[in-house]
Design a protein around this motif. Structure first.
Motif, mmCIF file in Angstrom:
data_model
loop_
_atom_site.group_PDB
_atom_site.id
_atom_site.type_symbol
_atom_site.label_atom_id
_atom_site.label_comp_id
_atom_site.label_asym_id
_atom_site.label_seq_id
_atom_site.Cartn_x
_atom_site.Cartn_y
_atom_site.Cartn_z
ATOM 1 N N GLY A 96 27.263 30.455 2.427
ATOM 2 C CA GLY A 96 27.844 31.631 3.066
ATOM 3 C C GLY A 96 29.246 31.894 2.512
ATOM 4 N N SER A 97 29.756 33.075 2.841
ATOM 5 C CA SER A 97 31.134 33.343 2.418
ATOM 6 C C SER A 97 32.084 32.486 3.249
ATOM 7 N N THR A 98 31.609 31.990 4.385
ATOM 8 C CA THR A 98 32.407 31.051 5.182
ATOM 9 C C THR A 98 32.666 29.776 4.379
ATOM 10 N N GLY A 99 31.601 29.262 3.760
ATOM 11 C CA GLY A 99 31.745 28.066 2.911
ATOM 12 C C GLY A 99 32.615 28.358 1.704
ATOM 13 N N TYR A 121 42.560 40.158 12.998
ATOM 14 C CA TYR A 121 41.920 39.343 11.962
ATOM 15 C C TYR A 121 40.559 38.841 12.449
ATOM 16 N N TYR A 122 39.804 38.291 11.514
ATOM 17 C CA TYR A 122 38.523 37.646 11.828
ATOM 18 C C TYR A 122 38.849 36.176 12.135
ATOM 19 N N GLY A 123 38.423 35.693 13.295
ATOM 20 C CA GLY A 123 38.834 34.373 13.775
ATOM 21 C C GLY A 123 38.569 33.230 12.799
ATOM 22 N N TYR A 124 37.451 33.293 12.083
ATOM 23 C CA TYR A 124 37.142 32.206 11.150
ATOM 24 C C TYR A 124 38.187 32.124 10.036
ATOM 25 N N HIS A 125 38.749 33.275 9.654
ATOM 26 C CA HIS A 125 39.790 33.230 8.620
ATOM 27 C C HIS A 125 40.976 32.423 9.141
ATOM 28 N N LEU A 126 41.414 32.776 10.332
ATOM 29 C CA LEU A 126 42.559 32.070 10.906
ATOM 30 C C LEU A 126 42.240 30.582 11.081
ATOM 31 N N LEU A 166 42.602 39.548 2.190
ATOM 32 C CA LEU A 166 42.210 40.933 2.370
ATOM 33 C C LEU A 166 40.726 40.983 2.713
ATOM 34 N N ASN A 167 40.418 41.594 3.855
ATOM 35 C CA ASN A 167 39.018 41.740 4.275
ATOM 36 C C ASN A 167 38.737 43.236 4.408
ATOM 37 N N SER A 168 38.048 43.782 3.414
ATOM 38 C CA SER A 168 37.757 45.215 3.409
ATOM 39 C C SER A 168 36.327 45.429 2.950
ATOM 40 N N ALA A 170 36.845 45.791 7.051
ATOM 41 C CA ALA A 170 37.370 44.708 7.875
ATOM 42 C C ALA A 170 36.611 44.512 9.186
ATOM 43 N N ASN A 171 36.466 43.270 9.530
ATOM 44 C CA ASN A 171 36.064 42.854 10.869
ATOM 45 C C ASN A 171 37.344 42.410 11.557
ATOM 46 N N PRO A 172 37.745 42.905 12.736
ATOM 47 C CA PRO A 172 36.975 43.757 13.643
ATOM 48 C C PRO A 172 37.323 45.245 13.563
ATOM 49 N N THR A 198 39.801 37.689 -1.225
ATOM 50 C CA THR A 198 39.183 38.885 -0.649
ATOM 51 C C THR A 198 37.837 38.526 -0.047
ATOM 52 N N ASP A 199 37.632 38.967 1.184
ATOM 53 C CA ASP A 199 36.352 38.776 1.857
ATOM 54 C C ASP A 199 35.663 40.142 1.853
ATOM 55 N N GLU A 200 34.627 40.269 0.999
ATOM 56 C CA GLU A 200 33.985 41.581 0.794
ATOM 57 C C GLU A 200 32.566 41.604 1.369
ATOM 58 N N ILE A 201 32.357 40.790 2.416
ATOM 59 C CA ILE A 201 31.009 40.618 2.959
ATOM 60 C C ILE A 201 30.388 41.938 3.449
ATOM 61 N N TYR A 202 31.242 42.906 3.844
ATOM 62 C CA TYR A 202 30.705 44.196 4.326
ATOM 63 C C TYR A 202 30.757 45.281 3.259
ATOM 64 N N GLU A 203 30.745 44.903 1.984
ATOM 65 C CA GLU A 203 30.960 45.873 0.893
ATOM 66 C C GLU A 203 29.940 47.016 0.884
ATOM 67 N N TYR A 230 25.291 37.438 1.151
ATOM 68 C CA TYR A 230 24.146 38.288 1.490
ATOM 69 C C TYR A 230 23.724 38.201 2.960
ATOM 70 N N SER A 231 24.503 37.484 3.780
ATOM 71 C CA SER A 231 24.164 37.370 5.203
ATOM 72 C C SER A 231 23.923 38.726 5.835
ATOM 73 N N LYS A 232 24.820 39.658 5.548
ATOM 74 C CA LYS A 232 24.792 40.956 6.222
ATOM 75 C C LYS A 232 23.869 41.922 5.474
ATOM 76 N N THR A 233 24.029 41.980 4.150
ATOM 77 C CA THR A 233 23.296 42.962 3.345
ATOM 78 C C THR A 233 21.784 42.755 3.453
ATOM 79 N N TYR A 317 30.466 46.625 10.824
ATOM 80 C CA TYR A 317 29.620 47.117 11.926
ATOM 81 C C TYR A 317 30.100 46.679 13.304
ATOM 82 N N TYR A 318 31.402 46.905 13.496
ATOM 83 C CA TYR A 318 32.025 46.603 14.779
ATOM 84 C C TYR A 318 32.869 47.798 15.208
ATOM 85 N N VAL A 319 33.032 47.902 16.539
ATOM 86 C CA VAL A 319 33.912 48.935 17.086
ATOM 87 C C VAL A 319 34.913 48.255 18.006
HETATM 88 C C1 LIG Z 1 34.683 39.161 7.867
HETATM 89 C C2 LIG Z 1 33.568 38.187 7.847
HETATM 90 N N1 LIG Z 1 33.499 37.286 6.861
HETATM 91 C C3 LIG Z 1 32.517 36.384 6.817
HETATM 92 C C4 LIG Z 1 31.527 36.346 7.775
HETATM 93 C C5 LIG Z 1 30.454 35.298 7.685
HETATM 94 O O1 LIG Z 1 29.777 35.440 6.498
HETATM 95 P P1 LIG Z 1 28.752 34.335 5.980
HETATM 96 O O2 LIG Z 1 27.532 34.411 6.823
HETATM 97 O O3 LIG Z 1 28.503 34.749 4.548
HETATM 98 O O4 LIG Z 1 29.423 33.020 6.073
HETATM 99 C C6 LIG Z 1 31.545 37.249 8.820
HETATM 100 C C7 LIG Z 1 30.525 37.199 9.882
HETATM 101 O O5 LIG Z 1 30.625 37.744 10.916
HETATM 102 C C8 LIG Z 1 32.595 38.191 8.851
HETATM 103 O O6 LIG Z 1 32.673 39.086 9.822
#
Ligand SMILES: Cc1ncc(COP(=O)(O)O)c(C=O)c1O
Length: 398
Positions: A96-99, A121-126, A166-168, A170-172, A198-203, A230-233, A317-319
């Motif tokens: 995952g992009s988390t790893g 910010y996205y909590g996992y980043h912090l 940079l997360n674009s 961005a979540n949330p 850069t976290d581009e998971i929502y590209e 590819y988790s989201k896509t 995909y968040y509001v």
């Molecule tokens: C900004 C952001 N990055 C990464 C992830 C997790 O991605 P992955 O499943 O590739 O670890 C999420 C999941 O919610 C996310 O919102």
């Protein structure tokens, strides 16, 4: 010496999002808290993984990942992102992009190094930064357009700052950074000699504006660590397939730490994703935008109607909705009230801020099947009546 948790463990808290999902399960509510993405997995992706499993691709892979997926990713990076990269030395397949982010932090940051995060910010980043003993610094984006300026960056940086994240999209917040903003960040990173993660998971989840990869800006290729997955896509959040693309000077260290923690991403699933990248037509990716903009509009329309004013996202995909109309002193109390009254789970805005900036916000995820999202909206529409009932009951007691 009594037995204790490590200092690191004491500072790392359970994700607020997971906690809300547990509360939601208890009341069998509808979970708009977590980005689970329970839409269908594309057929070539499933078939590719199954074929790989049936044909003996079930062992450890090399640390960087199987050749087939690295080549597929390099092709996609060129076509979609405009980044030329060598699949042998500059692409790493991650859990995952988390790893990817965890391994990159271990490889590139020393304890005490500062990293700038945009807030919300996205909590996992912090929490990843905290886990590796890096020090987060915050640049707060201003609602409702989530703007910032160059002075915000300059005011935050110090001599100990080593990176900016940079997360674009961005979540949330759903912010899609503009080219002008990306250029500010690029010249800032060059001036202060910073890495850009850069976290581009929502590209592919873009409704307004355009996805721009930081590594394509002049002079940014060598200092940008591009992370996605590819988790989201492909709606495969449980498969754990992500990747890193960066200069080979950094790739080796990142690969080493990724190997140490995860060994490799699941072998047959790497093949499934490679088949998906190779075989799905352009229209597949375009349809993501069309499909999700409808979900966005349904949820935002409902929130507006019931007086929880949404900041309409341009991507992801968040509001985030303004929820001062809900009872409760904190956003966590407000989220619990909403769950009690409607059976719809959201995430407290405080999960995305280090100060009290999120106390009047809740985050709702719209990566749901149409039927589930429609049911969530139906339940949310009952809120005004429930609130009136609650106010009446309070008056009677008083
Ligand atoms: C900004 C952001 N990055 C990464 C992830 C997790 O991605 P992955 O499943 O590739 O670890 C999420 C999941 O919610 C996310 O919102």
């Amino acid at each position: 010496m009594p037995l204790t948790l490590s200092r690191r463990a004491v500072r790392t808290v359970q994700s607020e999002i997971r906690a809300m999902s547990v509360a939601c399960e208890k009341v069998q509510g509808i979970n708009l808290a977590q980005g689970v993405c329970d839409t269908e997995v594309p057929e070539p992706v499933r078939a590719g993984a199954k074929h790989a499993m049936d044909h003996g691709i079930n062992s450890y892979t090399r640390a960087e990942g199987l050749t087939a997926i690295r080549q597929a990713i390099a092709g996609k990076m060129q076509r979609f992102n405009g980044i030329a990269c060598d699949p042998e030395t500059e692409v790493i397949v991650n859990s995952g992009s988390t790893g990817a982010f965890y391994a990159a932090c271990l490889a590139l940051l020393n304890p005490g190094d500062e990293v700038i995060l945009f807030e919300p910010y996205y909590g996992y980043h912090l929490n990843t930064l905290v886990a590796v003993e890096a020090v987060p610094l915050y640049v707060t984006l201003r609602a409702p357009e989530w703007t910032f300026n160059r002075e915000d960056l300059e005011r935050t940086v110090t001599l100990r700052t080593r990176a900016i994240l940079l997360n674009s999209p961005a979540n949330p917040s759903g912010k899609v950074f503009t080219r002008e903003e990306m250029e500010w960040i690029a010249s800032f990173a060059k001036r202060h000699d910073l890495f850009v993660f850069t976290d581009e998971i929502y590209e592919y989840f873009i409704y307004e504006g355009q996805h721009i990869s930081m590594a394509t800006l002049p002079g940014m290729r060598e200092r940008t660590i591009t992370m996605s997955g590819y988790s989201k896509t492909f709606s495969i959040t449980g498969w754990r397939i992500g990747y890193t693309v960066c200069d080979q000077r950094w790739a080796q260290g990142i690969s080493y730490f990724h190997d140490l923690i995860y060994v490799c991403a699941p072998a047959p699933l790497q093949i499934g994703v490679a088949e998906g990248i190779r075989n799905l037509p352009e229209s597949f990716y375009q349809e993501i935008g069309t499909e999700y903009v409808q979900k966005r509009d349904l949820l935002c329309g409902t929130l507006k109607e019931i007086g929880l004013t949404p900041s309409v996202p341009k991507g992801a995909y968040y509001v985030l909705a303004e929820v001062s109309a809900l009872p409760g002193r904190t956003s966590r109390e407000k989220a619990m009230h909403l769950l009690d009254m409607t059976g719809v789970a959201s995430v407290a805005g405080s999960a995305f801020y280090h100060g009290d900036g999120g106390e009047n916000l809740l985050r709702f995820c719209f990566a749901k099947t149409d039927a589930e999202l429609a049911e969530a909206c139906r339940r949310l529409q009952q809120l005004p009546e429930k609130l009136r009932g609650k106010a009446l009951a309070t008056n009677v007691r008083a």
